[in-house]
Design a protein around this motif. Structure first.
Motif, mmCIF file in Angstrom:
data_model
loop_
_atom_site.group_PDB
_atom_site.id
_atom_site.type_symbol
_atom_site.label_atom_id
_atom_site.label_comp_id
_atom_site.label_asym_id
_atom_site.label_seq_id
_atom_site.Cartn_x
_atom_site.Cartn_y
_atom_site.Cartn_z
ATOM 1 N N TYR A 290 0.837 -1.211 0.000
ATOM 2 C CA TYR A 290 0.000 0.000 0.000
ATOM 3 C C TYR A 290 0.867 1.254 0.000
ATOM 4 O O TYR A 290 0.558 2.243 -0.677
ATOM 5 C CB TYR A 290 -0.914 -0.021 1.221
ATOM 6 C CG TYR A 290 -1.844 1.167 1.310
ATOM 7 C CD1 TYR A 290 -3.084 1.152 0.669
ATOM 8 C CD2 TYR A 290 -1.497 2.293 2.040
ATOM 9 C CE1 TYR A 290 -3.946 2.243 0.743
ATOM 10 C CE2 TYR A 290 -2.342 3.388 2.128
ATOM 11 C CZ TYR A 290 -3.568 3.360 1.482
ATOM 12 O OH TYR A 290 -4.407 4.443 1.558
ATOM 13 N N THR A 295 -2.142 2.409 -5.441
ATOM 14 C CA THR A 295 -3.239 1.844 -4.649
ATOM 15 C C THR A 295 -4.238 1.087 -5.515
ATOM 16 O O THR A 295 -4.598 -0.068 -5.224
ATOM 17 C CB THR A 295 -3.959 2.946 -3.857
ATOM 18 O OG1 THR A 295 -3.011 3.624 -3.031
ATOM 19 C CG2 THR A 295 -5.061 2.365 -2.985
ATOM 20 N N ALA A 299 -2.054 -2.253 -4.927
ATOM 21 C CA ALA A 299 -2.308 -2.496 -3.498
ATOM 22 C C ALA A 299 -3.671 -3.130 -3.260
ATOM 23 O O ALA A 299 -3.796 -4.103 -2.501
ATOM 24 C CB ALA A 299 -2.186 -1.193 -2.711
ATOM 25 N N TRP A 410 -9.630 3.985 0.668
ATOM 26 C CA TRP A 410 -8.215 3.643 0.723
ATOM 27 C C TRP A 410 -7.417 4.264 -0.409
ATOM 28 O O TRP A 410 -6.208 4.438 -0.293
ATOM 29 C CB TRP A 410 -8.040 2.130 0.729
ATOM 30 C CG TRP A 410 -8.494 1.500 2.024
ATOM 31 C CD1 TRP A 410 -9.094 2.148 3.080
ATOM 32 C CD2 TRP A 410 -8.389 0.127 2.402
ATOM 33 N NE1 TRP A 410 -9.369 1.262 4.088
ATOM 34 C CE2 TRP A 410 -8.947 0.000 3.714
ATOM 35 C CE3 TRP A 410 -7.900 -1.015 1.789
ATOM 36 C CZ2 TRP A 410 -9.023 -1.210 4.397
ATOM 37 C CZ3 TRP A 410 -7.958 -2.232 2.461
ATOM 38 C CH2 TRP A 410 -8.512 -2.319 3.752
ATOM 39 N N SER A 411 -8.080 4.633 -1.494
ATOM 40 C CA SER A 411 -7.381 5.324 -2.583
ATOM 41 C C SER A 411 -7.566 6.843 -2.505
ATOM 42 O O SER A 411 -6.874 7.588 -3.189
ATOM 43 C CB SER A 411 -7.892 4.833 -3.944
ATOM 44 O OG SER A 411 -9.227 5.277 -4.159
#
Length: 431
Positions: A290, A295, A299, A410-411
């Motif tokens: 990550y 990402t 990831a 998360w991105s």
């Protein structure tokens, strides 16, 4: 810039005020606290010391320019800077208000409750009960005041925070057990934020909150209590301890039983996840992927390929008190403080928490990956400070909604429709 020598004894929380202030201001401070340079009860009674500090108490400060000061608050003020003292007349007055509050409202009750547990003072049940109620009262006042504030005055540490934190240090270490401190969420958050600042840590070291309320230590009190003079007029004096000796022996035996009962509890705190089956998911490898790779293209595919949905769970969280959030940088401090207090959880959790909106209209939300199938925060008293300020919803790893939330949070890219009209502002990663 001020510089000089601070005379004190080891572990003196009053001296800590000056030491922390010097850490913030950059003042050059030489702390003298150990024999032969300084021995409490001897050095501070010498004519040379009393000539400079007529009260004969510590902490005492002697500047390189000859300035001599006693009283901890005065020394801390002298060694501090404008930011610590208050940058406006109003701020300076508020700083002084909380410094006085620390000494007049917190300190007497804190000493009455804590000192018997250290063997410094004889235990008196009535006085201790009153002290507990007094501490509850001051914590209630602080808890309400800190509901919308990161620090006591303005948005940075001041002498107000230093004084109040120093006076609460021993209570948090000795008697404010989890059940007692649990209602005071905002005070706990503020205290841990303070003591985890590098300037505090340089003086306090790592602060461990007490697991169980300490009790009167009769043995230590007997060792520290001054010996009575032998003589005809004081023959009745030695008989007093004899009558108390049986009570002290009984208290000691009860204390030893209590301490023995505590022994098996300690390993649980070492590894809260010991009961879980070993997982094939490599959290460290995922975090490296990550951190170092794209990402969306690397990831996240790695995560879904290796994710162990039996050994880990995904959670969506939102801050419950959105109306209390004000400036964006304050909200960032709130999230950063939570991450700091959860440092020991990093091995078993990952999250990206995002801030949405703008000044005076913002919200916090995040997607968390945790070891096990239940919320991890109740597993340790050290992790419980902040989590009750958030709503938590367990996510189904097989659903499209979850995959979308993981991808967006998360991105830090996407429409974030779950947040309504508030636009993405910035994200903070817990890894």
């Amino acid at each position: 810039m001020a510089s000089g020598t601070l005379y004190t004894y080891p572990g003196n929380f009053r001296a800590y005020k000056a030491q922390v202030a010097a850490q913030y201001s950059g003042a050059q401070l030489n702390v003298v606290s150990d024999p032969p340079a300084f021995k409490l009860g001897e050095t501070n009674k010498t004519p040379e010391f009393l000539k400079k500090f007529p009260v004969g108490k510590v902490p005492a400060f002697e500047g390189k320019d000859g300035t001599c000061l006693f009283e901890s608050n005065a020394i801390a003020y002298y060694l501090g800077n404008d930011q610590l003292r208050g940058t406006s007349p109003k701020s300076a007055a508020l700083v002084q208000q909380w410094v006085n509050f620390a000494d007049s409202e917190i300190l007497p009750a804190a000493c009455t409750w804590v000192y018997p547990t250290l063997g410094i003072m004889q235990y008196n049940k009535g006085n201790t009960d009153q002290a507990k109620e007094a501490i509850k009262k001051v914590l209630t006042v602080l808890n309400e005041y800190l509901k919308t504030r990161t620090f006591l005055v303005d948005e940075r540490v001041s002498l107000a925070d230093i004084s109040v934190a120093c006076n609460l240090l021993l209570p948090y270490q000795q008697v404010l057990e989890p059940a007692f401190r649990q209602p005071f969420v905002n005070v706990n958050r503020w205290f841990l934020t303070c003591v985890n600042q590098p300037q505090f840590k340089a003086v306090f070291g790592v602060v461990k909150l007490c697991d169980k309320m300490a009790q009167f230590d009769a043995k230590k009190f007997a060792e520290l209590a001054p010996k009575k003079d032998k003589g005809g007029k004081k023959e009745k004096q030695p008989q007093q301890p004899k009558q108390e000796k049986k009570k002290e022996k009984k208290q000691k035996e009860e204390k030893e039983v209590d301490e023995a009962d505590d022994v098996p509890k300690q390993p649980k705190a070492v590894d809260p996840f010991a009961a879980l089956s070993k997982s094939a998911f490599n959290m460290d490898e995922f975090k490296r992927t990550y951190s170092n790779k794209d990402t969306l293209t690397e990831a996240l595919p790695y995560f879904w390929e290796h994710f162990d949905k039996e050994g880990y769970s995904l959670w969506y969280s939102e801050y419950l008190y959105q109306s209390d959030l004000n400036m964006i940088f304050m909200t960032c401090n709130l999230v950063g403080g939570m991450f700091q207090r959860l440092e020991k959880l990093k091995k078993n959790a990952f999250a990206n928490v995002c801030i949405f909106g703008e000044d005076k209209n913002n919200q916090i939300a995040g997607v968390w990956l945790m070891r096990g199938q239940e919320l991890v925060f109740p597993l340790s008293a050290d992790w419980q400070i902040d989590y009750e300020s958030y709503s938590w919803r367990k996510l189904d790893p097989d659903s499209e909604e979850t995959k979308l939330l993981v991808r967006e949070f998360w991105s830090e890219e996407g429409d974030f429709k779950i947040m309504g009209s508030r636009k993405f502002n910035q994200g903070k990663c817990f890894k």
